[in-house]
Design a protein around this motif. Structure first.
Motif, PDB file in Angstrom:
ATOM      1  N   LYS A   1       6.761  58.844  33.209  1.00 27.21           N
ATOM      2  CA  LYS A   1       6.518  58.925  31.774  1.00 27.21           C
ATOM      3  C   LYS A   1       6.392  60.382  31.325  1.00 27.21           C
ATOM      4  N   ASP A   2       7.065  60.701  30.216  1.00 25.11           N
ATOM      5  CA  ASP A   2       7.035  62.055  29.638  1.00 25.11           C
ATOM      6  C   ASP A   2       7.477  63.114  30.635  1.00 25.11           C
ATOM      7  N   ASP A   3       8.357  62.718  31.577  1.00 26.45           N
ATOM      8  CA  ASP A   3       8.837  63.656  32.603  1.00 26.45           C
ATOM      9  C   ASP A   3       7.683  64.341  33.334  1.00 26.45           C
ATOM     10  N   SER A   4       6.654  63.566  33.636  1.00 28.05           N
ATOM     11  CA  SER A   4       5.462  64.142  34.272  1.00 28.05           C
ATOM     12  C   SER A   4       5.638  64.237  35.790  1.00 28.05           C
ATOM     13  N   TYR A   5       6.679  64.944  36.212  1.00 25.41           N
ATOM     14  CA  TYR A   5       6.870  65.209  37.637  1.00 25.41           C
ATOM     15  C   TYR A   5       5.691  66.050  38.123  1.00 25.41           C
ATOM     16  N   ARG A   6       5.159  65.709  39.289  1.00 22.28           N
ATOM     17  CA  ARG A   6       3.985  66.441  39.754  1.00 22.28           C
ATOM     18  C   ARG A   6       3.717  66.139  41.219  1.00 22.28           C
ATOM     19  N   THR A   7       2.915  66.997  41.812  1.00 27.81           N
ATOM     20  CA  THR A   7       2.425  66.780  43.168  1.00 27.81           C
ATOM     21  C   THR A   7       0.939  66.456  43.084  1.00 27.81           C
ATOM     22  N   VAL A   8       0.555  65.308  43.614  1.00 27.94           N
ATOM     23  CA  VAL A   8      -0.836  64.858  43.567  1.00 27.94           C
ATOM     24  C   VAL A   8      -1.483  65.139  44.922  1.00 27.94           C
ATOM     25  N   ASP A   9      -2.422  66.085  44.933  1.00 23.30           N
ATOM     26  CA  ASP A   9      -3.124  66.422  46.178  1.00 23.30           C
ATOM     27  C   ASP A   9      -3.916  65.221  46.683  1.00 23.30           C
ATOM     28  N   ALA A  10      -4.039  65.109  48.009  1.00 21.43           N
ATOM     29  CA  ALA A  10      -4.753  63.969  48.595  1.00 21.43           C
ATOM     30  C   ALA A  10      -5.621  64.436  49.747  1.00 21.43           C
ATOM     31  N   PRO A  11      -6.830  63.866  49.869  1.00 23.35           N
ATOM     32  CA  PRO A  11      -7.669  64.168  51.029  1.00 23.35           C
ATOM     33  C   PRO A  11      -7.057  63.610  52.312  1.00 23.35           C
ATOM     34  N   VAL A  12      -7.526  64.104  53.433  1.00 22.93           N
ATOM     35  CA  VAL A  12      -6.973  63.700  54.729  1.00 22.93           C
ATOM     36  C   VAL A  12      -7.082  62.198  54.938  1.00 22.93           C
ATOM     37  N   TRP A  13      -8.223  61.610  54.577  1.00 23.81           N
ATOM     38  CA  TRP A  13      -8.419  60.177  54.824  1.00 23.81           C
ATOM     39  C   TRP A  13      -7.417  59.331  54.052  1.00 23.81           C
ATOM     40  N   LEU A  14      -6.996  59.811  52.854  1.00 24.39           N
ATOM     41  CA  LEU A  14      -6.042  59.044  52.054  1.00 24.39           C
ATOM     42  C   LEU A  14      -4.636  59.155  52.627  1.00 24.39           C
ATOM     43  N   THR A  15      -4.261  60.340  53.075  1.00 21.23           N
ATOM     44  CA  THR A  15      -2.937  60.462  53.690  1.00 21.23           C
ATOM     45  C   THR A  15      -2.850  59.642  54.965  1.00 21.23           C
ATOM     46  N   ARG A  16      -3.968  59.497  55.667  1.00 23.58           N
ATOM     47  CA  ARG A  16      -3.973  58.632  56.853  1.00 23.58           C
ATOM     48  C   ARG A  16      -3.731  57.171  56.474  1.00 23.58           C
ATOM     49  N   LEU A  17      -4.285  56.748  55.357  1.00 20.06           N
ATOM     50  CA  LEU A  17      -4.009  55.386  54.891  1.00 20.06           C
ATOM     51  C   LEU A  17      -2.527  55.202  54.613  1.00 20.06           C
ATOM     52  N   TRP A  18      -1.897  56.204  54.012  1.00 19.30           N
ATOM     53  CA  TRP A  18      -0.466  56.108  53.682  1.00 19.30           C
ATOM     54  C   TRP A  18       0.399  56.080  54.939  1.00 19.30           C
ATOM     55  N   THR A  19       0.124  56.981  55.869  1.00 17.65           N
ATOM     56  CA  THR A  19       0.931  56.990  57.099  1.00 17.65           C
ATOM     57  C   THR A  19       0.717  55.708  57.907  1.00 17.65           C
ATOM     58  N   GLY A  20      -0.511  55.187  57.878  1.00 18.31           N
ATOM     59  CA  GLY A  20      -0.773  53.914  58.543  1.00 18.31           C
ATOM     60  C   GLY A  20      -0.024  52.771  57.889  1.00 18.31           C
ATOM     61  N   GLN A  21       0.056  52.781  56.561  1.00 20.46           N
ATOM     62  CA  GLN A  21       0.794  51.757  55.831  1.00 20.46           C
ATOM     63  C   GLN A  21       2.270  51.775  56.213  1.00 20.46           C
ATOM     64  N   VAL A  22       2.845  52.960  56.279  1.00 21.05           N
ATOM     65  CA  VAL A  22       4.259  53.084  56.632  1.00 21.05           C
ATOM     66  C   VAL A  22       4.493  52.638  58.067  1.00 21.05           C
ATOM     67  N   ALA A  23       3.613  53.060  58.984  1.00 18.46           N
ATOM     68  CA  ALA A  23       3.778  52.679  60.387  1.00 18.46           C
ATOM     69  C   ALA A  23       3.626  51.178  60.582  1.00 18.46           C
ATOM     70  N   ARG A  24       2.731  50.576  59.821  1.00 22.28           N
ATOM     71  CA  ARG A  24       2.443  49.146  59.973  1.00 22.28           C
ATOM     72  C   ARG A  24       3.558  48.279  59.402  1.00 22.28           C
ATOM     73  N   THR A  25       4.105  48.657  58.257  1.00 15.58           N
ATOM     74  CA  THR A  25       5.058  47.793  57.555  1.00 15.58           C
ATOM     75  C   THR A  25       6.507  48.123  57.860  1.00 15.58           C
ATOM     76  N   GLN A  26       6.772  49.351  58.365  1.00 14.48           N
ATOM     77  CA  GLN A  26       8.149  49.757  58.668  1.00 14.48           C
ATOM     78  C   GLN A  26       9.081  49.410  57.495  1.00 14.48           C
ATOM     79  N   PRO A  27       8.861  50.007  56.322  1.00 13.86           N
ATOM     80  CA  PRO A  27       9.647  49.630  55.138  1.00 13.86           C
ATOM     81  C   PRO A  27      11.134  49.894  55.302  1.00 13.86           C
TER      82      PRO A  27
END
Length: 504
Positions: free
Chosen positions: A248-274
């Motif tokens: 929306k409104d061309d709101s391209y951006r980088t959203v910083d994330a704490p270590v624990w949140l990036t671990r949730l994301w990498t775990g999600q990818v490893a678990r689901t193998q999208p």
């Protein structure tokens, strides 16, 4: 110069518009004016021809085009994002054309628009009616530019015809929650879906403030070691097609994330193998879940496993190869099957490529936050029936669920919506005294003020925000541990056990 033309019983005025083209003096409705004398007709014709030469003449029949005809022409000329075109089409077809379709543009008066708005307000939310009037104003403003009408009857006049004060347009306050509320809603949404994806998605929304379409359209390649890059969103059209478009409104951006949140994301990818979806050929972090139209799919294998305290593989063995499972485990699984009313195929649903906005909000998020399934004919709104253990109680599904349930969920934050988590994230950042510049970047907002131009984001600002988010996350895990040290949601249970070890 103009001239008078004898029509037997009256005179009419004629004037030259262009070479070979003549007009007849007419009134505002486009009807020919019948003059009693030749002199009156000649004077009126001269006046109109003077307007033509002076560049101020307007075709008196122009405003006789109907609103419906002009709106169709107007819509066809637009070249906007698919989501915007869909909204304009809905506004026109459902709310504007039923009222104004056969009305000539010139016949629409301010009082007509105000009367229509008043009737709409009696049926719909004030914010929605305001949006529809905005679309009407836009269409009629273009009609003014096209010189079909002299003024826009949908223009609002401040303070006219209203009662004093601001309460007239006041809506309900947006519901927000706290870190523990985010965690509990995520856990319940995961229990309702029978998988960990919803837990990760709700936590992501609560701790990044990303828009719904941005989370649905989050592609695997934009998961960074310490951030998420927002480059695209998936917008669900009325046709059911997902439009891949810029945020929306061309709101391209980088959203910083704490270590624990990036671990949730990498775990999600490893678990689901999208895998790449069939509609866009892109690999998305989250995949949709098929849900029945009534919101209850029947007990699933995962529900039986949670009830019996075993893995889904063990349940499958009991069903297909019972000889490889011990008698005590078989008994426990069969008791769970009987308690839940599980039948083979009862919980089988086709996996959707992407989450549907209404399906996720209605049958997963709203019951998780409020503890109630919404009204859906022929059923009335009802509490989510649950088991007593393991805490917080798995939802009981299928026929006779209420009779087989031990308890029901209490509300966490009644009225909370997925978008309310975006409000929640902004509110939490305000509590941290996060600099406005950093908040705007994270939320995808634009502040064009001078103060904003002279403010810049530093590394220390980012680190402080991530540290505060981490403190709140750990505090929510500690609060959840104080309630119960385990969870039937696998990803949360791992987090809780890890937290226990850290605290020892």
């Amino acid at each position: 110069m103009g001239f008078a033309e004898d029509r037997g019983t009256y005179w009419r005025g004629r004037y030259k518009i262009s070479t070979g083209k003549y007009g007849t003096v007419a009134d505002a409705e486009g009807n020919t004016i019948r003059f009693r004398t030749k002199r009156e007709a000649k004077q009126a014709a001269d006046a109109e021809e003077a307007k033509v030469r002076g560049g101020t003449w307007k075709d008196p029949t122009a405003g006789q085009i109907t609103f419906g005809e002009y709106a169709s022409r107007w819509y066809a000329a637009q070249d906007l994002a698919a989501s915007t075109m869909q909204n304009y089409r809905r506004h026109l077809e459902e709310h504007l054309l039923p009222e104004f379709e056969n009305r000539a543009l010139a016949s629409i008066q301010r009082t007509d628009v105000d009367a229509w708005e008043k009737r709409e307000r009696a049926l719909y939310a004030a914010s929605s009616v305001k949006t529809w009037r905005g679309t009407l104003h836009l269409v009629l403003e273009d009609a003014v530019d096209d010189e079909l009408i002299d003024s826009n009857p949908a223009t609002k006049r401040r303070g006219r015809g209203k009662r004093a004060g601001r309460s007239r347009d006041r809506g309900p306050e947006k519901v927000v929650t706290d870190p523990l509320g985010i965690l509990l809603c995520a856990e319940r949404a995961s229990l309702l879906s029978g998988r960990d994806d919803e837990f990760v998605a709700v936590v992501t929304k609560g701790y990044t403030g990303m828009r719904w379409g941005e989370i649905v359209g989050l592609e695997k390649e934009f998961i960074r070691p310490a951030a998420i890059r927002v480059e695209w969103q998936l917008y669900e059209l009325d046709s059911g097609v997902f439009e891949r478009c810029p945020p929306k409104d061309d709101s391209y951006r980088t959203v910083d994330a704490p270590v624990w949140l990036t671990r949730l994301w990498t775990g999600q990818v490893a678990r689901t193998q999208p895998k790449p979806c069939s509609c866009h050929g892109k690999t998305y972090m989250f995949r949709g879940q098929g849900v029945s139209r009534t919101g209850e799919t029947g007990a699933k294998v995962v529900d039986v496993a949670r009830r019996a305290g075993v893995s889904t593989g063990t349940v499958s063995n009991v069903l297909n190869r019972p000889d490889v499972v011990t008698e005590a485990t078989r008994t426990r699984v069969r008791e769970a099957i009987e308690d839940l009313g599980f039948t083979r195929g009862g919980g089988a649903v086709d996996r959707a490529e992407h989450w549907r906005r209404n399906g996720f909000a209605t049958w997963l998020f709203t019951p998780a936050a409020s503890g109630w399934y919404p009204k859906k004919a022929p059923q009335e709104a009802r509490p989510v029936p649950t088991l007593a253990y393991p805490w917080p109680g798995g939802p009981v599904r299928g026929r006779g669920a209420e009779a087989r349930a031990d308890a029901c969920w209490v509300p966490i934050a009644r009225g909370l919506t997925p978008h309310g988590l975006r409000h929640t994230h902004k509110t939490r950042m305000e509590g941290f005294r996060t600099p406005p510049k950093l908040m705007d970047e994270r939320m995808g907002h634009i502040d064009a003020s001078v103060q904003s131009r002279y403010t810049h984001i530093t590394r220390e600002m980012r680190e402080e925000l991530l540290a505060n988010l981490t403190i709140e996350w750990h505090a929510s895990l500690d609060a959840r541990l104080a309630i119960c040290t385990t969870s039937p949601v696998a990803v949360l249970n791992d987090l809780l056990q890890e937290r226990v070890r850290v605290r020892q």
